[in-house]
Design a protein around this motif. Sequence first.
Motif, PDB file in Angstrom:
ATOM      1  N   VAL A 303       0.981  -1.247   0.058  1.00  0.00           N
ATOM      2  CA  VAL A 303       0.116   0.076  -0.159  1.00  0.00           C
ATOM      3  C   VAL A 303       0.902   1.286   0.006  1.00  0.00           C
ATOM      4  O   VAL A 303       1.883   1.497   0.807  1.00  0.00           O
ATOM      5  CB  VAL A 303      -0.997   0.003   1.096  1.00  0.00           C
ATOM      6  CG1 VAL A 303      -1.879   1.292   0.986  1.00  0.00           C
ATOM      7  CG2 VAL A 303      -1.575  -1.281   1.460  1.00  0.00           C
ATOM      8  N   ILE A 304       0.591   2.133  -0.965  1.00  0.00           N
ATOM      9  CA  ILE A 304       1.132   3.384  -0.919  1.00  0.00           C
ATOM     10  C   ILE A 304      -0.141   4.580  -0.501  1.00  0.00           C
ATOM     11  O   ILE A 304      -1.063   4.670  -1.183  1.00  0.00           O
ATOM     12  CB  ILE A 304       1.655   3.753  -2.280  1.00  0.00           C
ATOM     13  CG1 ILE A 304       2.692   3.064  -2.884  1.00  0.00           C
ATOM     14  CG2 ILE A 304       2.246   5.478  -2.294  1.00  0.00           C
ATOM     15  CD1 ILE A 304       3.097   3.117  -3.937  1.00  0.00           C
ATOM     16  N   ARG A 305       0.164   5.080   0.704  1.00  0.00           N
ATOM     17  CA  ARG A 305      -0.969   6.020   1.241  1.00  0.00           C
ATOM     18  C   ARG A 305      -0.606   7.390   0.821  1.00  0.00           C
ATOM     19  O   ARG A 305       0.521   7.733   1.075  1.00  0.00           O
ATOM     20  CB  ARG A 305      -1.068   5.779   2.668  1.00  0.00           C
ATOM     21  CG  ARG A 305      -2.095   6.924   3.387  1.00  0.00           C
ATOM     22  CD  ARG A 305      -2.461   6.590   4.907  1.00  0.00           C
ATOM     23  NE  ARG A 305      -3.516   5.538   4.663  1.00  0.00           N
ATOM     24  CZ  ARG A 305      -3.477   4.775   5.895  1.00  0.00           C
ATOM     25  NH1 ARG A 305      -3.196   5.330   6.968  1.00  0.00           N
ATOM     26  NH2 ARG A 305      -4.283   3.661   5.865  1.00  0.00           N
ATOM     27  N   THR A 346      -2.661  -3.858 -11.735  1.00  0.00           N
ATOM     28  CA  THR A 346      -3.946  -2.663 -11.626  1.00  0.00           C
ATOM     29  C   THR A 346      -3.772  -2.345 -10.056  1.00  0.00           C
ATOM     30  O   THR A 346      -2.865  -2.789  -9.291  1.00  0.00           O
ATOM     31  CB  THR A 346      -5.364  -3.508 -11.963  1.00  0.00           C
ATOM     32  OG1 THR A 346      -6.164  -2.183 -11.850  1.00  0.00           O
ATOM     33  CG2 THR A 346      -5.610  -4.446 -11.014  1.00  0.00           C
ATOM     34  N   VAL A 347      -4.847  -1.497  -9.871  1.00  0.00           N
ATOM     35  CA  VAL A 347      -4.706  -1.122  -8.331  1.00  0.00           C
ATOM     36  C   VAL A 347      -6.205  -1.259  -7.616  1.00  0.00           C
ATOM     37  O   VAL A 347      -7.131  -1.449  -8.200  1.00  0.00           O
ATOM     38  CB  VAL A 347      -4.094   0.291  -8.362  1.00  0.00           C
ATOM     39  CG1 VAL A 347      -2.797   0.490  -8.602  1.00  0.00           C
ATOM     40  CG2 VAL A 347      -5.208   1.306  -8.840  1.00  0.00           C
ATOM     41  N   LEU A 364      -1.380  -2.107  -4.661  1.00  0.00           N
ATOM     42  CA  LEU A 364      -0.845  -2.573  -5.701  1.00  0.00           C
ATOM     43  C   LEU A 364      -1.263  -4.082  -6.086  1.00  0.00           C
ATOM     44  O   LEU A 364      -1.093  -4.717  -5.055  1.00  0.00           O
ATOM     45  CB  LEU A 364       0.663  -2.483  -5.796  1.00  0.00           C
ATOM     46  CG  LEU A 364       1.199  -1.201  -5.387  1.00  0.00           C
ATOM     47  CD1 LEU A 364       2.942  -1.445  -5.683  1.00  0.00           C
ATOM     48  CD2 LEU A 364       1.028  -0.144  -6.698  1.00  0.00           C
ATOM     49  N   ARG A 365      -1.963  -4.522  -7.125  1.00  0.00           N
ATOM     50  CA  ARG A 365      -2.254  -5.884  -7.308  1.00  0.00           C
ATOM     51  C   ARG A 365      -1.702  -6.337  -8.449  1.00  0.00           C
ATOM     52  O   ARG A 365      -1.102  -5.591  -9.647  1.00  0.00           O
ATOM     53  CB  ARG A 365      -3.933  -5.637  -7.648  1.00  0.00           C
ATOM     54  CG  ARG A 365      -4.767  -5.022  -6.475  1.00  0.00           C
ATOM     55  CD  ARG A 365      -4.627  -5.620  -5.054  1.00  0.00           C
ATOM     56  NE  ARG A 365      -4.936  -6.944  -5.046  1.00  0.00           N
ATOM     57  CZ  ARG A 365      -6.035  -7.370  -4.879  1.00  0.00           C
ATOM     58  NH1 ARG A 365      -7.067  -6.518  -4.544  1.00  0.00           N
ATOM     59  NH2 ARG A 365      -6.463  -8.805  -4.419  1.00  0.00           N
ATOM     60  N   ASP A 366      -1.555  -7.810  -8.645  1.00  0.00           N
ATOM     61  CA  ASP A 366      -0.888  -8.336  -9.763  1.00  0.00           C
ATOM     62  C   ASP A 366      -1.856  -9.835  -9.869  1.00  0.00           C
ATOM     63  O   ASP A 366      -1.808 -10.314  -8.887  1.00  0.00           O
ATOM     64  CB  ASP A 366       0.589  -8.576  -9.369  1.00  0.00           C
ATOM     65  CG  ASP A 366       1.414  -9.496 -10.439  1.00  0.00           C
ATOM     66  OD1 ASP A 366       0.757 -10.515 -11.047  1.00  0.00           O
ATOM     67  OD2 ASP A 366       2.485  -9.172 -10.700  1.00  0.00           O
ATOM     68  N   ASN A 367      -2.292 -10.066 -11.091  1.00  0.00           N
ATOM     69  CA  ASN A 367      -3.031 -11.171 -11.215  1.00  0.00           C
ATOM     70  C   ASN A 367      -2.559 -12.276 -12.120  1.00  0.00           C
ATOM     71  O   ASN A 367      -3.259 -13.141 -12.613  1.00  0.00           O
ATOM     72  CB  ASN A 367      -4.508 -10.870 -11.727  1.00  0.00           C
ATOM     73  CG  ASN A 367      -4.447 -10.776 -13.329  1.00  0.00           C
ATOM     74  OD1 ASN A 367      -3.278 -10.320 -13.838  1.00  0.00           O
ATOM     75  ND2 ASN A 367      -5.582 -10.857 -13.912  1.00  0.00           N
TER      76      ASN A 367
END
Length: 492
Positions: A303-305, A346-347, A364-367
């Motif tokens: 997570v980037i806040r 994607t995010v 941050l997401r990676d599928n």
Amino acid sequence: MKLIDQFVNVIIAQSDFREEDTYYLRNRILALVGEGNNETETKEKDAVLLKEELLDLAQKNGKIGGFVEERDCLGAELMNVITPAPSHLNQLFWSTYASCPEKAISDFYHLSQLNDYIKVSAIAKNIAFKTPSPYGDLEITINLSKPEKDPKAIAAAKLVKSSSYPLCQLCMENEGYQGRLDYPARANHRIIRLTLGEDPWGFQYSPYAYFNEHCIFLDQKHVPMVISQKTFDQLLEIVATFPGYFAGSNADLPIVGGSILSHNHYQGGRHDFPMALAKAETQFYFRGFLEIEAELLKWPMSVIRLRGENREKMSQLAELIRKSWRNYSDQSVDIIAHTEGVPHHTVTPIARKRHGKFELDIVLRDNHTTPEYPDGVYHPHKELHHIKKENIGLIEVMGLAILPPRLKDELLEVEKYLLGEYNNIADYHKVWADQIKEHRDVKSSTVHRIVQEEVGKVFVRVLEDAGVYKQNREGKLAFKRFVESIGIEGEL
């Protein structure tokens, strides 16, 4: 008092109807539940419970059969009587909002409970508890609110003529829809119209809420979910418009996305999730965005806040991060942006407003998948599927586990197994249960708490599996490399 008369009295007391409407209301209700047995008496005064008694009466009179779906359709129609028309409700909402936004939101929330659109009694059946973790207390819910499908109802639904109306359960056309055996009743459903930017959207509550004031913001057009700068603009506008609410979007790719990717929508509500309370590990600024504070969180997901007062600059920075992540690969830690032209990155964004400043969390997401992990490299791994195998969506990302109803009974059998009592433990729980036996001092007075704590530990591992950068030295250094690739002031 006679059941129908009592329901009429409650409608008049809690709606815009007046005494002069008594005969009209009685006759409309008689038309719905039947004229037989109308001398039935009641001591009940709650509208939702009176509705349930009327449904029993309707079944006696042959107006409906015994399927839950039939009761839901007629029940929603009965509660529609107590619900203002959409145009009137929207006028009331925005008129009240002009002087007190909090009251407008509160009034709509309470109406959605009063008219049984929010299934308060069903939600109360959910099992909910908190468990400690290295990242703070996590929240666990075993979802028992949605009634199980009767096999006979499923068979009957197959005989119903198929329909593509409404296109999905998030479409505006659901407002007032009667419902079918194979589609939920929505006669008492209402949507507040609003504009995000220049686009028409809707605001409604979730019938089976997972947290306080769980709501949905939906595009009035049936268009697929796409994360873009407009997403960040809209999320920030929502939290500026709805005081005390967060708003977040599921990711827009399979595996890491939500259950409905075909209709653009966000979720929100009045709840501080564990992730919102997570501590910062590193604080810094991105180059060119010195008015926006940035942090990397101590959280199993990556997570980037962002925090600041300038919504426009925050949205621009979020889009820069999203675009940078979309094409970023780091083979040393299995970060792969594309496979043969298919995008994997994607995010999941979440917005809130605290202490006068906007916050925007970019997860941050990676599928991508591999032969070893065909369900997704950053998806709960197979050894955790006995507890959680479904996609990790927005709500789980924030630290609230939504677990399947099967676990209510299965975990009781695990407790018996741990105590050496006769049990019917599922085979897929045995390895886990034996590990608990080996490492915990289990007694009858502590077994329930221990099992809950161990479920929490599994959920931690679920989130760590879904996190693209792992909580170890290698993962943290790799996360910093990505952030530095965007451009920061100074060093991390």
